[in-house]
Design a protein around this motif. Structure first.
Motif, PDB file in Angstrom:
ATOM      1  N   ILE A 153     -21.159  24.581  33.677  1.00  0.00           N
ATOM      2  CA  ILE A 153     -19.783  24.721  33.210  1.00  0.00           C
ATOM      3  C   ILE A 153     -18.795  24.717  34.382  1.00  0.00           C
ATOM      4  O   ILE A 153     -17.581  24.685  34.173  1.00  0.00           O
ATOM      5  CB  ILE A 153     -19.585  26.012  32.377  1.00  0.00           C
ATOM      6  N   VAL A 154     -19.317  24.747  35.604  1.00  0.00           N
ATOM      7  CA  VAL A 154     -18.468  24.747  36.791  1.00  0.00           C
ATOM      8  C   VAL A 154     -18.174  23.306  37.197  1.00  0.00           C
ATOM      9  O   VAL A 154     -19.004  22.415  37.058  1.00  0.00           O
ATOM     10  CB  VAL A 154     -19.164  25.513  37.941  1.00  0.00           C
ATOM     11  N   HIS A 155     -16.959  23.083  37.708  1.00  0.00           N
ATOM     12  CA  HIS A 155     -16.510  21.730  38.009  1.00  0.00           C
ATOM     13  C   HIS A 155     -17.297  21.058  39.133  1.00  0.00           C
ATOM     14  O   HIS A 155     -17.672  21.693  40.119  1.00  0.00           O
ATOM     15  CB  HIS A 155     -15.034  21.741  38.409  1.00  0.00           C
ATOM     16  N   THR A 156     -17.517  19.765  38.951  1.00  0.00           N
ATOM     17  CA  THR A 156     -18.007  18.892  40.005  1.00  0.00           C
ATOM     18  C   THR A 156     -16.858  17.979  40.415  1.00  0.00           C
ATOM     19  O   THR A 156     -15.770  18.020  39.821  1.00  0.00           O
ATOM     20  CB  THR A 156     -19.172  18.029  39.512  1.00  0.00           C
TER      21      THR A 156
ATOM     22  N   HIS B 112     -13.535  17.131  38.001  1.00  0.00           N
ATOM     23  CA  HIS B 112     -12.227  17.288  38.654  1.00  0.00           C
ATOM     24  C   HIS B 112     -11.457  15.972  38.614  1.00  0.00           C
ATOM     25  O   HIS B 112     -10.262  15.948  38.276  1.00  0.00           O
ATOM     26  CB  HIS B 112     -12.413  17.745  40.092  1.00  0.00           C
ATOM     27  N   SER B 113     -12.117  14.876  38.941  1.00  0.00           N
ATOM     28  CA  SER B 113     -11.435  13.580  39.000  1.00  0.00           C
ATOM     29  C   SER B 113     -10.974  13.125  37.624  1.00  0.00           C
ATOM     30  O   SER B 113      -9.883  12.550  37.488  1.00  0.00           O
ATOM     31  CB  SER B 113     -12.369  12.539  39.625  1.00  0.00           C
ATOM     32  N   HIS B 114     -11.774  13.365  36.602  1.00  0.00           N
ATOM     33  CA  HIS B 114     -11.337  13.029  35.245  1.00  0.00           C
ATOM     34  C   HIS B 114     -10.111  13.851  34.858  1.00  0.00           C
ATOM     35  O   HIS B 114      -9.196  13.349  34.192  1.00  0.00           O
ATOM     36  CB  HIS B 114     -12.474  13.262  34.245  1.00  0.00           C
ATOM     37  N   GLU B 115     -10.072  15.102  35.258  1.00  0.00           N
ATOM     38  CA  GLU B 115      -8.922  15.943  34.932  1.00  0.00           C
ATOM     39  C   GLU B 115      -7.667  15.489  35.678  1.00  0.00           C
ATOM     40  O   GLU B 115      -6.573  15.445  35.096  1.00  0.00           O
ATOM     41  CB  GLU B 115      -9.257  17.409  35.249  1.00  0.00           C
ATOM     42  N   VAL B 116      -7.812  15.137  36.954  1.00  0.00           N
ATOM     43  CA  VAL B 116      -6.667  14.612  37.705  1.00  0.00           C
ATOM     44  C   VAL B 116      -6.164  13.334  37.054  1.00  0.00           C
ATOM     45  O   VAL B 116      -4.950  13.126  36.896  1.00  0.00           O
ATOM     46  CB  VAL B 116      -7.043  14.365  39.178  1.00  0.00           C
TER      47      VAL B 116
ATOM     48  N   SER C  58      -6.132  23.864  42.010  1.00  0.00           N
ATOM     49  CA  SER C  58      -5.612  25.225  42.178  1.00  0.00           C
ATOM     50  C   SER C  58      -5.841  26.071  40.938  1.00  0.00           C
ATOM     51  O   SER C  58      -6.251  27.239  41.033  1.00  0.00           O
ATOM     52  CB  SER C  58      -4.114  25.180  42.512  1.00  0.00           C
ATOM     53  N   VAL C  59      -5.594  25.511  39.770  1.00  0.00           N
ATOM     54  CA  VAL C  59      -5.777  26.263  38.527  1.00  0.00           C
ATOM     55  C   VAL C  59      -7.253  26.344  38.142  1.00  0.00           C
ATOM     56  O   VAL C  59      -7.779  27.407  37.815  1.00  0.00           O
ATOM     57  CB  VAL C  59      -4.962  25.625  37.383  1.00  0.00           C
ATOM     58  N   LEU C  60      -7.942  25.223  38.215  1.00  0.00           N
ATOM     59  CA  LEU C  60      -9.306  25.167  37.691  1.00  0.00           C
ATOM     60  C   LEU C  60     -10.336  25.753  38.647  1.00  0.00           C
ATOM     61  O   LEU C  60     -11.390  26.216  38.200  1.00  0.00           O
ATOM     62  CB  LEU C  60      -9.651  23.737  37.310  1.00  0.00           C
ATOM     63  N   ASP C  61     -10.061  25.773  39.950  1.00  0.00           N
ATOM     64  CA  ASP C  61     -10.959  26.474  40.861  1.00  0.00           C
ATOM     65  C   ASP C  61     -10.930  27.972  40.575  1.00  0.00           C
ATOM     66  O   ASP C  61     -11.966  28.655  40.638  1.00  0.00           O
ATOM     67  CB  ASP C  61     -10.565  26.225  42.323  1.00  0.00           C
TER      68      ASP C  61
END
Length: 469
Positions: free
Chosen positions: A61-64, A68-72, A247-250
């Motif tokens: 469930i933690v970002h890779t 991250h790139s899909h969210e950006v 910043s938010v998702l980390d």
């Protein structure tokens, strides 16, 4: 609109060799096709096993780098849609309503492709290896310019991304994915070389291309009308969305890993920016909803998670609105290359983002569990670089990069390097000095690895025995 016609140049460095009849039913614009080219490329899939914050994380469930790139990409595309439909950005340019959101999605997806394993620690490890071996690896060849040496002493994942997409991701020629001029221009967050870094200028605080790709950058600049060192206007939006996402998702990932709690974050933000209107609004809203969730039959972990999700939604929404507002306020300066700030730093959300970054630095990135694995990654990268440097340079003819290796060990290690990387290195058309090509083959191989592959490969190489001195 002349500038935007250039900024959205759909031309490619290599024109299509396919008959025009094959594109008679094509429904996508050229810039929309760029997104598909990137999405289906191998380096995108590799990002699923590359560190965002937590190296070698087993909790899925933690970002890779991939999530991250899909969210950006999603955040950037959303801002693009707002700008073209609600604010008529580049309205006079054909297909701008389709091309601007598509371009932003593409560069959002691609922006981290060149990052090595183990996150930014991997970049630092590569640079430190070259600093440690500078005398024997870089300074020993007088044909290397200072800029060439700095490409490695300041190794930069952003520059590796451009190299990957324009050369290393081979199809059947030397043009990589052959993306449009518009996409390549907007992808460069830092449109300067390693010897032109200027920490006083937001677009030049790092470098965005290596000397080996200088001619490509000059071609892209000419095609898009950008001056030397000038950012593409949409790159400011990419930068802002990258900052928002990490910043938010980390912080949210740290809550999911139980390193911190939702209440820890709210308390820190209130302390860091006690008089900021937006910070107080977000914290008040999130705290009120947190208190309402307390009425439910939730476990402490569930309460933490749902409260953090609510905070994430509200924080991202506020930051996104601020980015759009600030772009419109400074539109003229941005589009003419006169803007020297980050969009969020110039916005009403500056204090919110700064406080989030402070929190992550103090309580997430410096957590002992993160530092311990980062140290392991550092050691693995240096061990692999020692091994591959031996495999690259231990050959029968020092002047012929394709000549046989001198020992079974160096031959085996050299054979582990990706075939397309070796092809670029060995090509007689490669104009760079041989020592530069050797060093670049080393960084190409390391940067292309995933975290788990780097670990397993290092274990395999260690079992082969010590390297000759």
């Amino acid at each position: 609109m002349t500038c935007w016609t250039n900024y959205l140049n759909p031309g490619r460095r290599r024109a299509s060799s396919k008959p025009a009849t094959l594109f008679a039913t094509e429904t996508r614009t050229e810039i929309e096709r760029d997104y598909d080219r990137v999405l289906f490329s191998t380096p995108v899939r590799r990002m699923a096993d590359k560190t965002q914050v937590f190296p070698l994380e087993r909790n899925d469930i933690v970002h890779t780098r991939l999530t991250h790139s899909h969210e950006v990409a999603n955040l950037a595309r959303s801002i693009g849609i707002d700008l073209v439909f609600n604010h008529k950005l580049a309205a006079a340019v054909p297909h701008a309503t389709r091309n601007i959101p598509a371009l932003l999605a593409t560069i959002g997806l691609a922006h981290d492709l060149g990052n090595p394993p183990f996150g930014h620690q991997g970049e630092d490890a590569i640079a430190r290896w070259f600093a440690k071996h500078r005398e024997t690896v870089l300074d020993s060849d007088p044909s290397l310019t200072e800029a060439m040496k700095l490409d490695f002493l300041r190794f930069e994942g952003n520059a590796q991304t451009l190299r990957l997409l324009t050369k290393l991701q081979l199809i059947n020629d030397d043009y990589g994915l052959n993306l449009t001029y518009a996409t390549l221009a907007a992808l460069m967050k830092y449109p300067v070389a390693s010897d032109q870094v200027d920490h006083q200028h937001v677009a030049r605080k790092k470098h965005g291309y290596f000397q080996s790709e200088r001619h490509i950058v000059e071609e892209v600049r000419t095609a898009t009308g950008l001056a030397a060192g000038q950012r593409h206007p949409l790159t400011y939006i990419l930068e802002a969305c990258d900052d928002i996402a990490y910043s938010v998702l980390d912080a949210e990932d740290a809550v999911k890993k139980r390193l911190v709690s939702f209440s820890d974050i709210i308390a820190f933000l209130r302390h860091a920016a006690p008089d900021d209107k937006l910070v107080n609004e977000i914290c008040d809203q999130a705290s009120a909803e947190h208190n309402s969730y307390r009425q439910e039959q939730l476990s402490p972990a569930e309460l933490n998670d749902i409260s953090m999700q609510t905070f994430r939604i509200r924080a991202i929404s506020a930051l996104m609105q601020a980015v759009t507002e600030t772009y419109l306020i400074h539109q003229s300066a941005i589009e003419s290359g006169q803007f020297n700030q980050e969009l969020i730093s110039a916005s009403r959300a500056a204090a919110l983002l700064d406080a989030l970054k402070q929190f992550n630095w103090r309580h997430v990135y410096r957590h002992k569990s993160v530092l311990k694995v980062e140290l392991t990654g550092f050691q693995i990268i240096h061990g692999l670089m020692d091994a591959f440097w031996y495999g690259i340079t231990d050959r029968s003819d020092p002047q012929d990069p394709a000549s046989p290796r001198r020992s079974p060990l160096s031959s085996y290690i050299y054979g582990l390097i990706s075939e397309n990387y070796r092809r670029v290195f060995e090509s007689p058309k490669n104009p760079m000095p041989l020592r530069y090509r050797e060093a670049q083959l080393l960084t190409d191989m390391l940067a292309g690895m995933t975290d788990s592959y780097a670990v397993s490969l290092w274990e395999e190489i260690r079992q082969l025995g010590p390297l000759p001195r």
